[in-house]
Design a protein around this motif. Structure first.
Motif, PDB file in Angstrom:
ATOM      1  N   ARG A 132       0.827  -1.213   0.000  1.00 61.24           N
ATOM      2  CA  ARG A 132       0.000   0.000   0.000  1.00 61.24           C
ATOM      3  C   ARG A 132       0.859   1.260   0.000  1.00 61.24           C
ATOM      4  O   ARG A 132       0.547   2.238  -0.670  1.00 61.24           O
ATOM      5  N   SER A 133       1.963   1.231   0.769  1.00 61.21           N
ATOM      6  CA  SER A 133       2.853   2.406   0.809  1.00 61.21           C
ATOM      7  C   SER A 133       3.479   2.651  -0.547  1.00 61.21           C
ATOM      8  O   SER A 133       3.583   3.790  -1.008  1.00 61.21           O
ATOM      9  N   LEU A 134       3.907   1.562  -1.243  1.00 61.09           N
ATOM     10  CA  LEU A 134       4.510   1.715  -2.572  1.00 61.09           C
ATOM     11  C   LEU A 134       3.497   2.274  -3.562  1.00 61.09           C
ATOM     12  O   LEU A 134       3.833   3.152  -4.389  1.00 61.09           O
ATOM     13  N   ALA A 135       2.268   1.789  -3.495  1.00 59.15           N
ATOM     14  CA  ALA A 135       1.238   2.307  -4.410  1.00 59.15           C
ATOM     15  C   ALA A 135       0.970   3.787  -4.156  1.00 59.15           C
ATOM     16  O   ALA A 135       0.789   4.574  -5.076  1.00 59.15           O
ATOM     17  N   GLU A 136       0.948   4.187  -2.850  1.00 57.09           N
ATOM     18  CA  GLU A 136       0.728   5.592  -2.514  1.00 57.09           C
ATOM     19  C   GLU A 136       1.874   6.456  -3.027  1.00 57.09           C
ATOM     20  O   GLU A 136       1.683   7.546  -3.553  1.00 57.09           O
ATOM     21  N   LEU A 137       3.124   5.963  -2.892  1.00 59.89           N
ATOM     22  CA  LEU A 137       4.281   6.721  -3.399  1.00 59.89           C
ATOM     23  C   LEU A 137       4.220   6.842  -4.919  1.00 59.89           C
ATOM     24  O   LEU A 137       4.577   7.887  -5.489  1.00 59.89           O
ATOM     25  N   ALA A 138       3.778   5.780  -5.590  1.00 59.03           N
ATOM     26  CA  ALA A 138       3.681   5.838  -7.061  1.00 59.03           C
ATOM     27  C   ALA A 138       2.653   6.877  -7.490  1.00 59.03           C
ATOM     28  O   ALA A 138       2.880   7.642  -8.427  1.00 59.03           O
ATOM     29  N   ARG A 139       1.491   6.916  -6.754  1.00 62.42           N
ATOM     30  CA  ARG A 139       0.477   7.927  -7.094  1.00 62.42           C
ATOM     31  C   ARG A 139       1.009   9.342  -6.852  1.00 62.42           C
ATOM     32  O   ARG A 139       0.783  10.253  -7.635  1.00 62.42           O
ATOM     33  N   THR A 140       1.744   9.521  -5.722  1.00 60.58           N
ATOM     34  CA  THR A 140       2.312  10.851  -5.427  1.00 60.58           C
ATOM     35  C   THR A 140       3.336  11.247  -6.485  1.00 60.58           C
ATOM     36  O   THR A 140       3.373  12.386  -6.960  1.00 60.58           O
ATOM     37  N   LEU A 141       4.201  10.294  -6.898  1.00 63.35           N
ATOM     38  CA  LEU A 141       5.221  10.582  -7.912  1.00 63.35           C
ATOM     39  C   LEU A 141       4.577  10.935  -9.245  1.00 63.35           C
ATOM     40  O   LEU A 141       5.003  11.856  -9.948  1.00 63.35           O
ATOM     41  N   HIS A 142       3.514  10.214  -9.592  1.00 64.29           N
ATOM     42  CA  HIS A 142       2.849  10.504 -10.863  1.00 64.29           C
ATOM     43  C   HIS A 142       2.174  11.883 -10.840  1.00 64.29           C
ATOM     44  O   HIS A 142       2.178  12.587 -11.830  1.00 64.29           O
ATOM     45  N   ALA A 143       1.629  12.263  -9.639  1.00 67.41           N
ATOM     46  CA  ALA A 143       0.956  13.569  -9.558  1.00 67.41           C
ATOM     47  C   ALA A 143       1.939  14.712  -9.716  1.00 67.41           C
ATOM     48  O   ALA A 143       1.580  15.783 -10.202  1.00 67.41           O
ATOM     49  N   THR A 144       3.191  14.528  -9.271  1.00 65.77           N
ATOM     50  CA  THR A 144       4.186  15.614  -9.370  1.00 65.77           C
ATOM     51  C   THR A 144       5.048  15.490 -10.628  1.00 65.77           C
ATOM     52  O   THR A 144       5.935  16.313 -10.853  1.00 65.77           O
ATOM     53  N   SER A 145       4.842  14.471 -11.481  1.00 67.29           N
ATOM     54  CA  SER A 145       5.672  14.270 -12.676  1.00 67.29           C
ATOM     55  C   SER A 145       5.345  15.301 -13.757  1.00 67.29           C
ATOM     56  O   SER A 145       4.186  15.691 -13.930  1.00 67.29           O
ATOM     57  N   PRO A 146       6.323  15.764 -14.478  1.00 67.95           N
ATOM     58  CA  PRO A 146       6.053  16.686 -15.614  1.00 67.95           C
ATOM     59  C   PRO A 146       5.150  16.036 -16.660  1.00 67.95           C
ATOM     60  O   PRO A 146       4.416  16.723 -17.352  1.00 67.95           O
ATOM     61  N   LEU A 147       5.237  14.718 -16.792  1.00 65.57           N
ATOM     62  CA  LEU A 147       4.392  14.052 -17.783  1.00 65.57           C
ATOM     63  C   LEU A 147       2.917  14.232 -17.457  1.00 65.57           C
ATOM     64  O   LEU A 147       2.080  14.346 -18.347  1.00 65.57           O
ATOM     65  N   ALA A 148       2.617  14.281 -16.170  1.00 64.01           N
ATOM     66  CA  ALA A 148       1.221  14.523 -15.796  1.00 64.01           C
ATOM     67  C   ALA A 148       0.788  15.909 -16.221  1.00 64.01           C
ATOM     68  O   ALA A 148      -0.347  16.139 -16.601  1.00 64.01           O
ATOM     69  N   THR A 149       1.698  16.887 -16.111  1.00 68.12           N
ATOM     70  CA  THR A 149       1.386  18.249 -16.557  1.00 68.12           C
ATOM     71  C   THR A 149       1.160  18.286 -18.060  1.00 68.12           C
ATOM     72  O   THR A 149       0.245  18.948 -18.572  1.00 68.12           O
ATOM     73  N   LEU A 150       1.993  17.534 -18.821  1.00 66.74           N
ATOM     74  CA  LEU A 150       1.829  17.513 -20.279  1.00 66.74           C
ATOM     75  C   LEU A 150       0.501  16.880 -20.681  1.00 66.74           C
ATOM     76  O   LEU A 150      -0.122  17.307 -21.666  1.00 66.74           O
TER      77      LEU A 150
END
Length: 472
Positions: free
Chosen positions: A403-421
């Motif tokens: 669960r912690s790894l999944a939460e970190l992956a969601r946080t990383l994806h939210a702050t990724s430049p690719l998400a902004t693009l």
């Protein structure tokens, strides 16, 4: 005049020009926000108030809440009393009543109307008496007139009772009826006084002082029947309270009904809820006394019977000792004692054998419990339980880490430049320096830049640089 006209024109032109600084700095409120701020200001400034006025527009819908308007000759204000406080009122509010309420000032936000939230309501005339009652009660309480330590005990069986009351009231009839039924031997002396009106307090004070000086009575009863607060007001008088306190004879107060409390009740040596109850507390019950006398008679007869039986037993004992002093009797007692000792010895032997057998059985049980097979079985069970607990702990730890790894992956994806693009933005890169373009000063007209979007890159040429406002 020309100068004034020119200045007015200048001001007119200035008013027509948009004031961008004022628009950017002023705070704009909604009606809800404004009403909420006004309500908070009103409730902070007027937390809890007493207000007196006339009722009008009284309504009580099916919800049980009470809505009304409180007014005087110059103004009016809306008010509400919510359930269950509105159901506890001792009277039914109606238009035209003069009332005194304790309320919180507030604002009804939905309509922006000033209103009162009532917590207590009473009739205005009775409210004034009630406030005077509470004031005098607090004063005498602080002086210690209500302390139990200064109150006198009542006589257990009074011979003469002085009753301070109206000779024509219902209270004296109730008192005399109860006293005649319970203890007809007591002498009752009525000390007549008015119990209502302006002449009542000085008459009661005079009766108390006269009885205290004469000391003819064992106890005094100050009483009257029930009534409104105004009817009982003579017993809330300060001079009456101090006369009761100064009286050298114990005073019992029985004023009104059970729910009625007066200052005289608090300072008296004993408070009775009704005149009839006061009469019952003053004298013992004749039937109880007869029962006590009957029990005392029975105890006396029983005591005499026990004394006779004790004397008879002593005579028998002395006769037995006389008979026991003969030789034959002594030999007989010796045989009896020998037989008793033999039986006791046999009993002790059987008891010792039984205890040894029980101890042997206990040792055998302990040996079986300490056998290696039993120890191995216990250790195996503990091992299996520990293995189960370890597996459960490992599974729980792995689940928490997943669960912690999944939460970190969601946080990383939210702050990724690719998400902004992916939301339609592009990143401009200068091919010459391979740096991201953050300002128009980094490029010039004609420069080729690359724009990276979510599914590839675009080559673009700068045609013109337009300066804009920087976001705060």
């Amino acid at each position: 005049m020309k100068h004034c006209s020119t200045r007015r024109q200048t001001h007119a032109k200035r008013d027509q020009m948009p004031d961008t600084d004022a628009q950017s700095s002023r705070s704009i409120l909604t009606p809800s926000t404004l009403n909420r701020l006004a309500r908070d200001l009103i409730e902070d400034a007027l937390a809890l108030i007493w207000i007196e006025g006339e009722l009008s527009n009284v309504s009580r819908p099916a919800s049980g809440h009470l809505y009304f308007t409180l007014k005087d000759s110059g103004a009016q204000v809306r008010a509400a009393m919510f359930k269950p406080r509105s159901t506890w009122l001792p009277f039914k509010p109606a238009d035209g009543m003069q009332v005194l309420i304790r309320a919180r000032a507030s604002l009804y936000e939905a309509r922006g109307e000033f209103q009162l939230i009532a917590e207590h309501m009473e009739l205005a005339g009775e409210g004034a008496l009630r406030r005077e009652f509470e004031r005098l009660k607090a004063q005498l309480l602080n002086e210690g007139l209500f302390d139990d330590g200064r109150k006198q005990p009542l006589p257990r069986m009074p011979r003469r009772i002085g009753v301070i009351t109206s000779p024509s009231g219902a209270a004296i009839r109730d008192v005399l009826t109860v006293l005649a039924r319970r203890f007809p031997l007591v002498e009752v002396e009525i000390l007549p006084v008015p119990v209502q009106g302006k002449e009542a307090p000085p008459a009661i004070v005079a009766a108390l002082r006269s009885a205290s000086q004469a000391r003819r009575h064992d106890v005094l009863l100050l009483t009257r029947g029930g009534g409104s607060l105004e009817d009982l007001w003579a017993f809330n008088n300060e001079s009456v309270a101090r006369a009761i306190t100064d009286c050298t004879i114990p005073v019992v107060a029985a004023v009104g009904h059970e729910v009625d409390f007066t200052i005289a009740d608090f300072v008296a040596d004993l408070r009775a809820p009704t005149p009839s109850v006061a009469a019952e507390l003053l004298v013992p019950d004749r039937a109880d006394l007869l029962r006590v006398l009957q029990r005392q008679r029975q105890r006396l007869v029983q005591y005499l019977r026990q004394r006779l039986e004790s004397a008879s037993q002593r005579v028998d004992h002395l006769h037995a000792r006389l008979q026991a002093s003969r030789p034959a009797a002594r030999i007989s007692r010796g045989h009896e004692r020998l037989g008793a000792l033999h039986a006791r010895l046999a009993l002790l032997a059987r008891g010792d054998i039984r205890r040894r057998a029980e101890r042997l059985n206990g040792l055998r049980s302990r040996l079986q419990n300490q056998h290696p097979r039993a120890r191995i079985a216990q250790d195996s069970l503990r091992l299996r339980n520990a293995e189960t607990a370890l597996r459960r702990a490992i599974d729980q730890s792995l689940e928490r880490r997943r669960r912690s790894l999944a939460e970190l992956a969601r946080t990383l994806h939210a702050t990724s430049p690719l998400a902004t693009l992916s939301r339609g933005y592009a990143i401009l890169v200068d091919p010459a320096s391979a740096l991201a373009v953050r300002s128009i000063t980094q490029v010039s007209v004609g420069t080729i830049v690359r724009g990276r979007i979510t599914d590839g890159e675009l080559e673009m040429q700068v045609l013109r640089a337009l300066p804009g406002t920087r976001s705060p």
